[in-house]
Design a protein around this motif. Structure first.
Motif, mmCIF file in Angstrom:
data_model
loop_
_atom_site.group_PDB
_atom_site.id
_atom_site.type_symbol
_atom_site.label_atom_id
_atom_site.label_comp_id
_atom_site.label_asym_id
_atom_site.label_seq_id
_atom_site.Cartn_x
_atom_site.Cartn_y
_atom_site.Cartn_z
ATOM 1 N N PRO A 145 0.834 -1.208 0.000
ATOM 2 C CA PRO A 145 0.000 0.000 0.000
ATOM 3 C C PRO A 145 0.873 1.264 0.000
ATOM 4 O O PRO A 145 2.047 1.225 0.384
ATOM 5 C CB PRO A 145 -0.805 -0.115 1.291
ATOM 6 C CG PRO A 145 -0.696 -1.540 1.695
ATOM 7 C CD PRO A 145 0.636 -2.009 1.212
ATOM 8 N N ALA B 282 -1.454 -5.197 2.411
ATOM 9 C CA ALA B 282 -2.498 -5.559 1.458
ATOM 10 C C ALA B 282 -2.592 -7.080 1.307
ATOM 11 O O ALA B 282 -1.565 -7.776 1.268
ATOM 12 C CB ALA B 282 -2.208 -4.904 0.111
ATOM 13 N N CYS C 106 -3.657 0.877 -3.055
ATOM 14 C CA CYS C 106 -2.864 -0.259 -3.528
ATOM 15 C C CYS C 106 -3.016 -0.342 -5.037
ATOM 16 O O CYS C 106 -4.121 -0.127 -5.581
ATOM 17 C CB CYS C 106 -3.345 -1.558 -2.871
ATOM 18 S SG CYS C 106 -2.366 -2.999 -3.373
#
Length: 578
Positions: free
Chosen positions: A72, A130, A91
């Motif tokens: 991210p 993420a 992201c």
């Protein structure tokens, strides 16, 4: 992340990642105790065991890991901030989900999922990661934000400036719960300084600095103001001697014949009677006169004393070997107050900082340099001239380049620098830079005058050897130029010698400045340029138009600057010839 569970209480799950069957004796197994991190393609085989029970059937599953999720990104750079901030997480893979924490812990899929922008009202460290099904989770990224809200600077209830009576100044801050600390000497206030508890009574000139503090907040910027309390000096009454006024001219009456006790004229002789005209003394004051004594004629009345004109005494402005600068009658709308100075009293001290300047209303002021050989007079400022730091109009807190001393009893008008600064601020940057250039030139010429007074020759500048003429002394050149880069040298040629008056640099001006003539280039000096010099020609008509739009007071100040530059140059060469 892989989760394995068994419905039998107290059962123990063992699994392998190489495809082999988990057994009690198998050395290649792992005891399941929590989610299994899958970072690459793998086949998981799992089996449940419980003491006294038969093992469960083996279950297997193959997992193909296709890649790692991109990390991210934070929309706000880590750092210190003085107001609340908003941070967005993003992201590159739109199918990935972001989870974050606000402490030091590492984010997992059990952490806070990112949905909306994060509001930061206090210092925090954000950590984010993420996740995407079938992919290796991203690397953990972190960012620290120090949010310390800065207090706004306090404000004064009255504007800083010149006042002729004591003033009361209140200080306020827009944020509640603050403490304000202050100093009166211009130093930076701290929490050790005086605490503001109420309006301040100012009975003398101070530089008031204030700063606001509050727990959990960054202290405000300091607010500073100079409050100059100008107490008008009353000129002492001087008792003047009575003025002797002679009677108006008249003819001396002829005495009656019988009142003249002398022999009557013989027959055939003419009687001679003298008529004496009486000349009055000057009204300007008593003048001592001398008359030649003659032998009186017996019986005749005495002759009236005949006064002779007496040579006028020089004024303070005239009685000096120093060259004098005088200006126009000042505009009293620009004068805040009057100050009186005693003979010899120092008005300005060299190398001190100050923003004030005056206009001479009565008397004269000597501009000098203190040297090992004594005082070096530079010039004398008469009525309508402006001692002080005119450059403060262009930018504040200028260092004084010379000392100013009262010649006799002097009355100076304190100029309203705020009003003048407002007018000069309306000028184009080009005009203002030109004035700055002239101020710097005056300082260099004053240094030259001091060196000549001390019989010192200016240090040779090797750059002159490679400099080429831009303007030749004596040529009729009407251009005005601004230096973009490099250097130029103001040089005067006389008696087969050349004297460098000043060195000009970037943004300095040279050439013919409209409406000002200070005896330099082109008629009184040359301009030589260094090999790398680059210049820009200036629109003289635009400068002229700006000048003519100025008030009479502003034009008088600029003209006085040009006159001072001219006289200082002449004084320098007067010392050189000696």
């Amino acid at each position: 992340m892989l989760f394995i569970s068994c419905g039998t209480p107290k059962a123990e799950v063992r699994y392998t990642t190489d495809g082999s069957e988990p057994t009690v004796e198998s050395p290649l197994y792992s005891l399941y105790s929590g989610p299994v991190e899958l970072e690459e393609s793998v086949t998981i085989s799992a089996r449940a065991f419980r003491q006294g029970w038969d093992p469960s059937a083996v279950v297997s599953a193959a997992y193909e890991i296709t890649g790692q999720v991109a990390s991210p990104k934070f929309s706000l750079k880590p750092g210190m901030y003085t107001t609340e901030q908003t941070v967005r997480l993003d992201c590159a893979d739109s199918e990935a989900r972001i989870f974050y924490t606000t402490g030091r812990s590492e984010p997992t899929q059990d952490s806070t999922p990112y949905k909306d922008p994060i509001q930061l009202a206090e210092s925090v460290t954000l950590s984010a990661r993420a996740y995407k099904t079938g992919w290796v989770p991203s690397e953990v990224v972190s960012a620290s934000y120090e949010v310390s809200r800065r207090l706004p600077a306090p404000v004064f209830s009255i504007k800083p400036g010149n006042y002729d009576t004591a003033q009361t100044v209140a200080v306020e801050c827009d944020t509640g719960g603050t403490k304000i600390y202050y100093t009166t000497d211009g130093s930076e206030p701290t929490e050790e300084s005086s605490l503001y508890t109420g309006p301040l009574e100012l009975s003398e000139t101070v530089t008031l600095s204030v700063r606001a503090y509050k727990i959990g907040w960054t202290p405000s910027e300091s607010a500073e103001g100079v409050f100059k309390i100008i107490k008008k000096k009353v000129k002492p009454a001087v008792k003047k001697p009575p003025v002797e006024v002679s009677p108006p001219p008249r003819k001396k009456a002829i005495p009656k014949r019988e009142e003249v006790q002398r022999a009557a004229p013989s027959e055939g002789e003419e009687e001679v009677v003298e008529e004496i005209e009486v000349i009055p003394e000057r009204i300007a004051g008593p003048v001592k006169t001398e008359t030649k004594k003659e032998a009186p004629i017996a019986g005749a009345p005495p002759k009236a004393a005949v006064s002779t004109p007496q040579k006028r005494k020089k004024t303070v402005e005239e009685d000096s070997s120093v060259m004098l600068v005088k200006g126009l009658v000042p505009d009293f709308l620009y004068i805040l107050n009057e100050e009186w100075f005693e003979p010899g009293e120092e008005i300005i001290e060299r190398k001190k900082y100050g923003d004030w300047f005056w206009v001479v209303l009565e008397g004269a002021v000597d501009i000098i340099r203190e040297t090992p050989r004594g005082r070096a007079p530079i010039l004398r400022l008469g009525t309508g001239s402006y001692p002080g730091v005119f450059a403060a109009v262009l930018s504040p807190k200028r260092m004084r380049t010379a000392t100013a001393v009262a010649v006799g009893k002097v009355c100076l008008g304190v100029m309203d620098i705020q009003r003048i600064s407002t007018e000069f601020s309306s000028l184009s940057s080009e005009f203002r830079v030109m004035l700055e250039s002239l101020v710097a030139r005056v300082a260099q010429i004053t240094d030259l005058a001091e060196n000549f007074y001390l019989e010192k020759s200016p240090e040779a500048d090797d750059r002159l050897k490679t400099a080429s003429p831009l303007i030749k002394q004596g040529e009729k050149t009407s251009g005005l130029f601004r230096i973009k880069q490099g250097n130029a040298f103001l040089v005067r040629h006389e008696e087969q010698e050349r004297v460098c008056l000043a060195t000009l640099g970037t943004d300095d001006f040279f050439g013919q400045i409209p409406l000002l003539d200070f005896g330099h280039e082109p008629l009184g000096a040359s301009i030589l340029g260094s090999p790398d010099v680059e210049t820009l020609e200036i629109d003289q008509e635009k400068i002229r138009q700006e000048y003519e739009k100025l008030t009479k007071a502003a034009r008088s100040i600029i003209a006085n600057l040009g006159d001072s530059l001219s006289i200082t140059t002449k004084m320098a060469f007067k010392y050189r010839k000696k």
